[in-house]
Design a protein around this motif. Structure first.
Motif, short mmCIF file in Angstrom:
data_model
loop_
_atom_site.label_atom_id
_atom_site.label_comp_id
_atom_site.label_asym_id
_atom_site.label_seq_id
_atom_site.Cartn_x
_atom_site.Cartn_y
_atom_site.Cartn_z
N GLN A 642 0.87 -1.18 0.00
CA GLN A 642 0.00 0.00 0.00
C GLN A 642 0.91 1.23 0.00
OE1 GLN A 642 -3.54 0.10 0.78
NE2 GLN A 642 -3.65 -2.10 0.46
N ARG A 643 0.58 2.23 -0.78
CA ARG A 643 1.43 3.42 -0.78
C ARG A 643 1.12 4.26 0.45
NH1 ARG A 643 5.22 1.72 -3.69
NH2 ARG A 643 6.14 3.77 -3.57
N GLY A 644 2.08 5.00 0.89
CA GLY A 644 1.89 5.85 2.06
C GLY A 644 3.24 6.38 2.49
N LYS A 645 3.20 7.43 3.31
CA LYS A 645 4.47 8.08 3.66
C LYS A 645 5.41 7.14 4.40
CE LYS A 645 3.72 12.93 3.54
NZ LYS A 645 3.11 14.05 4.15
N GLU A 646 4.82 6.39 5.30
CA GLU A 646 5.64 5.50 6.12
C GLU A 646 6.32 4.43 5.26
OE1 GLU A 646 6.64 5.97 8.92
OE2 GLU A 646 7.39 4.04 9.63
N VAL A 647 5.52 3.91 4.30
CA VAL A 647 6.08 2.90 3.40
C VAL A 647 7.20 3.51 2.56
CG1 VAL A 647 5.54 1.33 1.49
CG2 VAL A 647 3.93 1.59 3.37
N GLU A 648 6.94 4.71 2.04
CA GLU A 648 7.97 5.39 1.23
C GLU A 648 9.24 5.57 2.05
OE1 GLU A 648 7.51 6.40 -1.84
OE2 GLU A 648 5.37 6.13 -2.08
N ARG A 649 9.06 5.99 3.29
CA ARG A 649 10.21 6.26 4.15
C ARG A 649 11.04 4.98 4.37
NH1 ARG A 649 12.00 5.90 9.01
NH2 ARG A 649 10.24 4.73 9.81
N LEU A 650 10.33 3.89 4.64
CA LEU A 650 11.03 2.63 4.91
C LEU A 650 11.74 2.10 3.67
CD1 LEU A 650 8.49 0.89 7.28
CD2 LEU A 650 10.80 1.57 7.84
N LEU A 651 11.06 2.22 2.52
CA LEU A 651 11.68 1.75 1.28
C LEU A 651 12.95 2.54 0.99
CD1 LEU A 651 8.55 1.22 -1.01
CD2 LEU A 651 10.13 -0.55 -0.21
N LYS A 652 12.87 3.85 1.26
CA LYS A 652 14.02 4.71 1.02
C LYS A 652 15.15 4.35 1.99
CE LYS A 652 14.81 9.53 0.12
NZ LYS A 652 14.29 10.86 0.23
N LYS A 653 14.75 4.10 3.23
CA LYS A 653 15.75 3.80 4.25
C LYS A 653 16.52 2.52 3.90
CE LYS A 653 16.15 2.64 9.08
NZ LYS A 653 15.42 2.00 10.14
N HIS A 654 15.79 1.51 3.42
CA HIS A 654 16.45 0.22 3.17
C HIS A 654 17.04 0.09 1.76
CE1 HIS A 654 15.37 -1.55 6.96
NE2 HIS A 654 14.13 -1.12 6.82
N PHE A 655 16.35 0.70 0.77
CA PHE A 655 16.80 0.46 -0.61
C PHE A 655 17.01 1.75 -1.40
CE2 PHE A 655 13.68 -2.89 0.64
CZ PHE A 655 14.62 -3.88 0.91
N GLY A 656 17.07 2.88 -0.68
CA GLY A 656 17.19 4.19 -1.36
C GLY A 656 18.53 4.34 -2.09
N LYS A 657 18.64 5.49 -2.81
CA LYS A 657 19.82 5.69 -3.69
C LYS A 657 21.12 5.79 -2.90
CE LYS A 657 17.75 7.27 -7.84
NZ LYS A 657 16.63 8.11 -8.13
N ASN A 658 21.03 6.20 -1.63
CA ASN A 658 22.26 6.37 -0.84
C ASN A 658 22.67 5.11 -0.08
OD1 ASN A 658 22.42 8.99 -1.62
ND2 ASN A 658 21.08 9.69 0.04
#
Ligand code: SF4
Length: 913
Positions: A642-658
């Motif tokens: 499900q899309r949502g801010k929390e999901v976005e944040r977690l995806l970025k944290k684990h698999f983000g560009k940095n």
């Protein structure tokens, strides 16, 4: 014999006890019945008599307050009398086999129990004849030498046992019954004696009864026309008054219901009972019974609870209660070196609430993950195994440390029991342990009778501890030398005392579940007799290894035919105990076992169970759910977060560009995105019971460590390879992270490597021939490529040095050791090649998976494909995969169908193939 009235009830007679009660009330005008001595064969009969007398007075005489009669079982009366007037101390019944074991000097409890049973029968059935005389009889009756020797040996042991009792000023229960007869004559003089429920008393009981009747001013006896007991009064017909109670309904046979399984049978009984309750019958007027209650009781409780039918269980085996099981699990843990299931069952039992909470929550999962089967050492090394075989976060490491501390403290406490030197300190210690872990507190309230019973067994064991020394004698031929019984040696004795303990449900408002022997003496509205299987009813006692059946018959003891005939007579009584037609049933199958109905049933009279539309609440809810037909499929595992801010944040944290992403994670996502999500993102793992094998990851580490050592200090000569591998293996086995594998698996590992070495030598020679030599091992590498940040560890890099004069760059080969199967589509090696080239000078000539199963290397890229193309393809794939991963796409689409074959999530997964 003074005035005696004998009420003879015909089969099918009703309100039989009312005849006795009427005599009692007319003999005791007013409200005081204390001059009546009411005797029954069992404690159950005694409680039943009190209960029915209350209802009788309430119904017939409108009385609810009165001084009750003195009701007691025959045995209890004699034991009480002996305790009061007898000269010797009575030993508890349960410790008789223990004393026999001490006399024999061997802990053969099974044999000792048989001896105790034989002694009880001799005392009950053969009066005025002592053991030496019985021995003489037996010599005449048995011709087969081995059988005779066996019988004589058992009688000699019993003789010695009696001698020891005599010398110690002790007496056992049966002895006290026998010696209680003169005490009756001397000290008892009941005004009104009532005998109720006796069906086939033993000759010893008859002697006691005779003495009682002699002394009573008036006696009332209620018996059934088929009772053996009737014969006793036939000898005194001139002195008794006989009154017949005629039958209301007399049945000679009936039909029976056949069910496909035990579960169906119990369901059928439950629905039948519920129908009667809905029709207005009182639950307490309905009886349910089985020939083998222990087989049916757990199921009966579950099914009746589902149908909200209350039960009142007259007698059940306490050994099957959770409290007793938990206690025995604790004992087994110490005795058998902490086997996984028993120890976990102890740690997580609600009956040990003081076991640290953290163990109750985590011990199951961590011990499974650590692959513990049994062994104190394994439990004490659980932390090391876990930390060395899995990657854990700092937070989880803290948790594992805490769990390990808990395990250590529990094992520490339990080990104190092992250190006890004698039986008394063993009992003290076990009681201390039970206090420490909150066992007694857990039994307050509903389980108080369990607590009482266990305490009683501890008291018996303590008593045994006080007297057992007297039963050992060095001068007795054939018996062992005196030695003190150590604490741990007493465990089988404690187990014996905790076996077969009986308990009862105090509630009286439920459907009455009683043994069939009790049911035969009750009157009820309806009776359900389930489990009428051939072999269970009539039940054939096991073959007696001490005395042949014909010898028992000749001596006047009960023998096989007697037991079969007795059950037949019980069956005839059971046909007539209920007002409604009795409900007999049996299951035709259970699993793959096929059953036949009891031979007492008329085989032509099988009936089809009625289809009763009486659903339980659970069934109604299920049916309602089915009617609504809600489809959860879209909600469950559709592969898209499900899309949502929390999901976005977690995806970025684990698999983000940095974030540096491990190459092996990209590969795992490629194999199946959903499995990756479950195992790597959510961190769920299937907890499988440990098996007796080295856990795959641990074996992988051992092999890697060994091969890492091979070239840790640079290149070596080919001839040194075997020694270097075996050295590396020994160091790996001793290393902190591996040493828990134990001696057996270490030996296996040595054998595997010895077999593997020639193949490795060939492979190493081949690599050397190509001009490569080991350059670096276990190389950690991190790099960024076109916005892709990757990390990984290369097991081994071999280098070919080119001629520097012509500025030719070195080339390398990259190797990855594999203990499992090889995935030819893996992105691991091309990405490593790319990363190596980015971070180092020189090109990668080839990459390969080095199998530690057969010592061969599977080289890449395959023929016809250049390294550049090989890397470029993998890079494109990695980009694509990472894009999907960053979007949170976790579809259940495996890269290959066979992924599902080794996946634990198939049961939940829509994509499972
Ligand atoms: S069962 Fe197959 S599709 Fe489902 S998670 Fe496992 S590997 Fe993936």
């Amino acid at each position: 014999m003074k005035k005696t009235i004998v009420f003879i009830a015909s089969l099918g007679a009703r309100e039989k006890k009312a005849h006795i009660f009427e005599e009692i009330t007319s003999s005791c005008p007013g409200n005081d019945y204390s001059s009546v001595l009411y005797l029954t064969p069992t404690a159950f009969g005694e409680a039943e008599a009190r209960r029915q007398f209350f209802y009788y007075l309430k119904g017939r005489h409108r009385k609810t307050t009165y001084i009750p009669f003195h009701s007691i079982s025959l045995r209890e009366l004699c034991i009480n009398l002996y305790e009061h007037y007898g000269e010797k101390a009575i030993i508890p019944e349960g410790i008789e086999p223990l004393l026999l074991c001490e006399i024999m000097g061997e802990k053969n409890l099974g044999y000792a129990v048989l001896l105790a049973q034989l002694l009880s029968k001799l005392r009950n059935y053969i009066l005025n004849v002592d053991i030496p005389q019985i021995k003489e009889e037996i010599k005449k009756l048995i011709f087969e030498e081995k059988t005779m020797k066996r019988a004589l040996k058992s009688l000699e042991t019993l003789e010695l046992y009696e001698k020891r009792l005599e010398e110690g000023g002790l007496i056992d229960f049966e002895g006290a019954l026998r010696e209680g007869i003169p005490l009756i004559k001397e000290h008892l003089e009941p005004e009104l004696l009532v005998l109720d429920g006796f069906f086939d008393p033993t000759p010893l009981e008859l002697k006691i009864i005779e003495a009682l009747i002699e002394k009573a001013q008036k006696s009332l006896v209620l018996l059934e026309e088929e009772a053996e007991f009737l014969r006793f009064f036939e000898a005194h017909l001139d002195k008794i008054e006989k009154r017949q109670i005629s039958s209301v309904t007399r049945r000679e046979g009936t039909g029976y219901y056949v069910y496909p399984s035990m579960e169906d049978e119990v369901e059928g009984i439950a629905r039948g009972v519920k129908r009667l309750i809905l029709e207005g019958k009182r639950a307490g007027d309905i009886i349910v019974t089985f020939p083998q209650p222990s087989v049916y009781l757990p199921m009966l409780k579950r099914v009746f609870q589902k149908h909200a039918i209350p039960l009142s269980i007259a007698q059940y085996d306490l050994s099957n209660t959770r409290a007793l099981i938990a206690l025995l699990d604790m004992i087994t843990s110490i005795e058998e070196d902490y086997p996984r299931n028993d120890f976990l069952s102890f740690l997580t039992s609600p009956h040990f609430p003081q076991v640290p909470q953290i163990l109750r929550e985590w011990a199951v999962s961590y011990s499974r993950r650590a692959g513990i089967i049994k062994g104190k050492t394994a439990w004490l090394s659980m932390r090391d195994i876990l930390l060395n075989s899995t990657e854990v976060t700092a937070e989880e490491e803290k948790l594992i440390n805490e769990v390990q501390r808990g395990i250590n403290s529990v094992i520490d406490a339990l080990e104190k029991l092992r250190e006890t030197e004698d039986l008394t300190s063993f009992i003290d210690e076990i009681e201390r342990l039970l206090h420490r872990f909150g066992f007694w507190d857990s039994l307050i309230g509903q389980s108080a009778q369990i607590s009482e019973t266990i305490n009683k067994q501890f008291t018996e064991l303590r008593y045994f501890s006080g007297i057992c020394g007297r039963f050992k004698s060095p001068e007795d031929q054939g018996f062992s030398e005196t030695k003190t019984l150590s604490g741990m040696e007493a465990i089988p004795y404690l187990r014996h005392l905790l076996k077969g303990l009986k308990g009862r449900d105090e509630g009286e408002d439920g459907v009455r579940v009683v043994p069939y022997e009790f049911a035969a003496g009750l009157e009820s509205e309806a009776m359900f007799f389930g489990g009428m299987i051939e072999g269970d009813f009539p039940y054939r006692p096991d073959i007696d290894p001490l005395l042949p059946e014909r010898v028992k018959e000749a001596l006047g003891m009960p023998f096989l035919e007697y037991y079969l005939d007795r059950q037949k007579r019980y069956f005839r009584r059971l046909l007539n105990v209920s007002k409604e037609e009795p409900y007999f049933s049996y299951p035709s199958m259970e699993g793959d076992k096929v059953f036949l109905p009891s031979p007492f049933l008329e085989w032509g009279k099988s009936l089809i169970p009625p289809a009763l539309n009486i659903p339980s609440e659970e069934e109604i809810l299920l049916r309602e759910g089915m009617f609504r037909r809600r489809d959860f499929r879209e909600t469950l595992l559709n592969g898209q977060l499900q899309r949502g801010k929390e999901v976005e944040r977690l995806l970025k944290k684990h698999f983000g560009k940095n974030v540096f992403i491990s190459v092996t994670d990209i590969d795992a996502y490629r194999r199946c995105p959903l499995r990756f999500y479950i195992e790597k993102v959510l961190g769920f793992e299937a907890e499988l019971p440990p098996r007796f094998e080295v856990e795959a990851r641990l074996w992988g580490r051992l092999a890697h460590k060994t091969m890492e050592y091979l070239y840790r200090d640079g290149d070596i000569e080919l001839k040194d390879i075997p020694n270097r591998i075996m050295e590396g293996l020994e160091l790996a086995i001793k290393s902190r992270e591996i040493r828990t594998i134990g001696d057996f698996w270490s030996k296996v590992a040595r054998e595997i490597f010895l077999r593997l070495i020639p193949m490795i030598e060939t492979q190493e020679e081949d690599i050397k021939k190509q001009g490569f030599s080991p350059y670096v091992v276990e190389k950690t590498i991190k790099t960024g490529i076109n916005g892709l940040r990757l990390k990984g560890k290369i097991d081994r890099v071999d280098r070919k040095i080119k001629d520097k004069r012509y500025k030719i760059q070195d080339t390398v080969i990259l190797l990855d050791y594999k203990t499992g199967s090889i995935d030819k589509d893996s992105l691991q090696l091309p990405l490593y090649a790319l990363m190596w080239q980015k971070e180092n000078k020189g090109s990668v000539e080839r990459v390969g998976f080095y199998s530690l199963r057969n010592g061969s290397v599977q080289w890449y890229p395959a023929k016809g494909k250049g390294m550049e193309e090989f890397i470029e393809d993998a890079l494109q794939d990695a980009f694509g995969l990472l894009q999907r991963l960053r979007k949170g796409v976790f579809t259940p689409i495996p890269f290959r169908d066979k992924e599902c074959r080794y996946c634990y999530h198939g049961a939940l997964c829509r994509g499972a193939k």
